[in-house]
Design a protein around this motif. Structure first.
Motif, PDB file in Angstrom:
ATOM      1  N   LEU A  83      45.598  32.290  17.308  1.00 14.87           N
ATOM      2  CA  LEU A  83      46.473  33.129  16.498  1.00 14.87           C
ATOM      3  C   LEU A  83      46.262  34.624  16.723  1.00 14.87           C
ATOM      4  O   LEU A  83      47.021  35.434  16.201  1.00 14.87           O
ATOM      5  CB  LEU A  83      46.284  32.815  15.009  1.00 14.87           C
ATOM      6  N   ASP A  84      45.252  34.994  17.495  1.00 12.69           N
ATOM      7  CA  ASP A  84      44.952  36.405  17.734  1.00 12.69           C
ATOM      8  C   ASP A  84      45.692  36.854  18.994  1.00 12.69           C
ATOM      9  O   ASP A  84      45.201  36.689  20.114  1.00 12.69           O
ATOM     10  CB  ASP A  84      43.447  36.603  17.872  1.00 12.69           C
ATOM     11  N   LEU A  85      46.862  37.449  18.809  1.00 10.64           N
ATOM     12  CA  LEU A  85      47.732  37.805  19.929  1.00 10.64           C
ATOM     13  C   LEU A  85      47.566  39.243  20.419  1.00 10.64           C
ATOM     14  O   LEU A  85      47.985  39.570  21.521  1.00 10.64           O
ATOM     15  CB  LEU A  85      49.194  37.561  19.537  1.00 10.64           C
ATOM     16  N   ASP A  86      46.936  40.095  19.626  1.00 11.68           N
ATOM     17  CA  ASP A  86      46.782  41.499  20.018  1.00 11.68           C
ATOM     18  C   ASP A  86      46.045  41.674  21.347  1.00 11.68           C
ATOM     19  O   ASP A  86      46.494  42.450  22.196  1.00 11.68           O
ATOM     20  CB  ASP A  86      46.096  42.307  18.921  1.00 11.68           C
ATOM     21  N   PRO A  87      44.913  40.980  21.584  1.00  8.97           N
ATOM     22  CA  PRO A  87      44.235  41.146  22.872  1.00  8.97           C
ATOM     23  C   PRO A  87      45.098  40.719  24.066  1.00  8.97           C
ATOM     24  O   PRO A  87      44.999  41.301  25.134  1.00  8.97           O
ATOM     25  CB  PRO A  87      43.001  40.249  22.747  1.00  8.97           C
ATOM     26  N   LEU A  88      45.954  39.729  23.861  1.00 11.48           N
ATOM     27  CA  LEU A  88      46.845  39.310  24.945  1.00 11.48           C
ATOM     28  C   LEU A  88      47.832  40.421  25.295  1.00 11.48           C
ATOM     29  O   LEU A  88      48.126  40.654  26.472  1.00 11.48           O
ATOM     30  CB  LEU A  88      47.613  38.037  24.565  1.00 11.48           C
ATOM     31  N   GLU A  89      48.320  41.098  24.280  1.00 12.26           N
ATOM     32  CA  GLU A  89      49.238  42.221  24.504  1.00 12.26           C
ATOM     33  C   GLU A  89      48.527  43.345  25.252  1.00 12.26           C
ATOM     34  O   GLU A  89      49.081  43.931  26.186  1.00 12.26           O
ATOM     35  CB  GLU A  89      49.790  42.716  23.161  1.00 12.26           C
ATOM     36  N   GLU A  90      47.285  43.630  24.858  1.00 17.24           N
ATOM     37  CA  GLU A  90      46.504  44.663  25.554  1.00 17.24           C
ATOM     38  C   GLU A  90      46.275  44.277  27.010  1.00 17.24           C
ATOM     39  O   GLU A  90      46.390  45.115  27.911  1.00 17.24           O
ATOM     40  CB  GLU A  90      45.160  44.868  24.863  1.00 17.24           C
ATOM     41  N   LYS A 100      49.932  34.411  29.514  1.00 14.94           N
ATOM     42  CA  LYS A 100      50.198  33.251  28.657  1.00 14.94           C
ATOM     43  C   LYS A 100      48.856  32.688  28.210  1.00 14.94           C
ATOM     44  O   LYS A 100      47.946  32.500  29.010  1.00 14.94           O
ATOM     45  CB  LYS A 100      50.972  32.190  29.449  1.00 14.94           C
ATOM     46  N   ALA A 101      48.741  32.419  26.923  1.00 17.10           N
ATOM     47  CA  ALA A 101      47.486  31.918  26.361  1.00 17.10           C
ATOM     48  C   ALA A 101      47.315  30.428  26.600  1.00 17.10           C
ATOM     49  O   ALA A 101      48.267  29.655  26.517  1.00 17.10           O
ATOM     50  CB  ALA A 101      47.441  32.208  24.866  1.00 17.10           C
ATOM     51  N   VAL A 102      46.079  30.057  26.905  1.00 21.60           N
ATOM     52  CA  VAL A 102      45.632  28.670  26.917  1.00 21.60           C
ATOM     53  C   VAL A 102      44.395  28.636  26.029  1.00 21.60           C
ATOM     54  O   VAL A 102      43.668  29.621  25.953  1.00 21.60           O
ATOM     55  CB  VAL A 102      45.310  28.155  28.343  1.00 21.60           C
ATOM     56  N   TYR A 103      44.163  27.546  25.342  1.00 22.54           N
ATOM     57  CA  TYR A 103      43.019  27.474  24.431  1.00 22.54           C
ATOM     58  C   TYR A 103      41.782  26.956  25.157  1.00 22.54           C
ATOM     59  O   TYR A 103      41.848  26.002  25.933  1.00 22.54           O
ATOM     60  CB  TYR A 103      43.318  26.545  23.246  1.00 22.54           C
ATOM     61  N   SER A 104      40.654  27.600  24.883  1.00 22.69           N
ATOM     62  CA  SER A 104      39.346  27.130  25.340  1.00 22.69           C
ATOM     63  C   SER A 104      38.349  27.359  24.213  1.00 22.69           C
ATOM     64  O   SER A 104      38.457  28.342  23.479  1.00 22.69           O
ATOM     65  CB  SER A 104      38.874  27.897  26.574  1.00 22.69           C
ATOM     66  N   PRO A 105      37.368  26.479  24.085  1.00 25.35           N
ATOM     67  CA  PRO A 105      36.342  26.682  23.062  1.00 25.35           C
ATOM     68  C   PRO A 105      35.564  27.975  23.322  1.00 25.35           C
ATOM     69  O   PRO A 105      35.379  28.383  24.472  1.00 25.35           O
ATOM     70  CB  PRO A 105      35.428  25.461  23.213  1.00 25.35           C
ATOM     71  N   LYS A 106      35.111  28.582  22.250  1.00 23.59           N
ATOM     72  CA  LYS A 106      34.377  29.844  22.319  1.00 23.59           C
ATOM     73  C   LYS A 106      33.198  29.759  23.298  1.00 23.59           C
ATOM     74  O   LYS A 106      33.006  30.656  24.121  1.00 23.59           O
ATOM     75  CB  LYS A 106      33.893  30.213  20.917  1.00 23.59           C
ATOM     76  N   ALA A 107      32.416  28.704  23.221  1.00 20.09           N
ATOM     77  CA  ALA A 107      31.237  28.567  24.089  1.00 20.09           C
ATOM     78  C   ALA A 107      31.636  28.532  25.558  1.00 20.09           C
ATOM     79  O   ALA A 107      30.967  29.146  26.397  1.00 20.09           O
ATOM     80  CB  ALA A 107      30.453  27.305  23.717  1.00 20.09           C
ATOM     81  N   ALA A 108      32.721  27.840  25.884  1.00 23.23           N
ATOM     82  CA  ALA A 108      33.185  27.765  27.278  1.00 23.23           C
ATOM     83  C   ALA A 108      33.616  29.140  27.782  1.00 23.23           C
ATOM     84  O   ALA A 108      33.336  29.517  28.921  1.00 23.23           O
ATOM     85  CB  ALA A 108      34.337  26.766  27.401  1.00 23.23           C
ATOM     86  N   ILE A 109      34.277  29.905  26.929  1.00 20.78           N
ATOM     87  CA  ILE A 109      34.715  31.248  27.316  1.00 20.78           C
ATOM     88  C   ILE A 109      33.510  32.160  27.532  1.00 20.78           C
ATOM     89  O   ILE A 109      33.456  32.896  28.526  1.00 20.78           O
ATOM     90  CB  ILE A 109      35.686  31.845  26.278  1.00 20.78           C
ATOM     91  N   LEU A 110      32.544  32.118  26.632  1.00 22.08           N
ATOM     92  CA  LEU A 110      31.358  32.966  26.774  1.00 22.08           C
ATOM     93  C   LEU A 110      30.596  32.660  28.061  1.00 22.08           C
ATOM     94  O   LEU A 110      30.157  33.580  28.768  1.00 22.08           O
ATOM     95  CB  LEU A 110      30.446  32.816  25.554  1.00 22.08           C
TER      96      LEU A 110
END
Length: 140
Positions: A83-90, A100-110
């Protein structure tokens, strides 16, 4: 208006603070409901790593987002908060291309962020460069 979310808070963070949301399971469910592709494993990132120098380490770490693939002129970006779209716009403005956003778990992204940025000078050097406005490692 005391209950209005701070402009820096995402909707899901605000809902979690009020006990209405929480955890990876909820974020994954939100992503599924939004029709967002799920990338549970980011160990094989196809995004050109040389383009990462255009994206500050501090930005991806703070926002828990990471470009993972370029497909038909659009960059797929792993996000931990659907739901946090601001960083995508930046990021769209940083790279001057569609994202385009795809979902990944926080740990996988880190883990993926640390892996991708480890090859550049170092994460700490990159963060210092971001803060000072200087490029490190370009002409050294």
């Amino acid at each position: 208006m005391a209950d209005m979310p701070d402009s820096n808070d995402s909707l899901s963070s605000e809902l979690a603070r009020h006990g209405m949301l929480g955890g990876e399971d909820v974020n994954r469910s939100l992503a599924e409901q939004l029709g967002m592709p799920i990338y549970a494993d980011l160990s094989i990132i196809e995004f050109p790593r040389e383009r990462l120098k255009d994206i500050p380490y501090s930005f991806v770490k703070r926002n828990l987002i990471l470009p993972v693939k370029q497909e038909n002129g659009t960059i797929l970006v792993a996000v931990a908060d659907p739901l946090d779209l601001d960083p995508l716009e930046e990021l769209h403005h940083m790279l001057n291309t569609e994202v385009k956003a795809v979902y990944s778990p926080k740990a996988a992204i880190l883990i993926a962020i640390d892996e991708c940025y480890r090859d550049q000078s170092s994460a700490a050097s990159q963060m210092i460069a971001d803060l000072s406005g200087k490029k490190i490692g370009k002409d050294e």
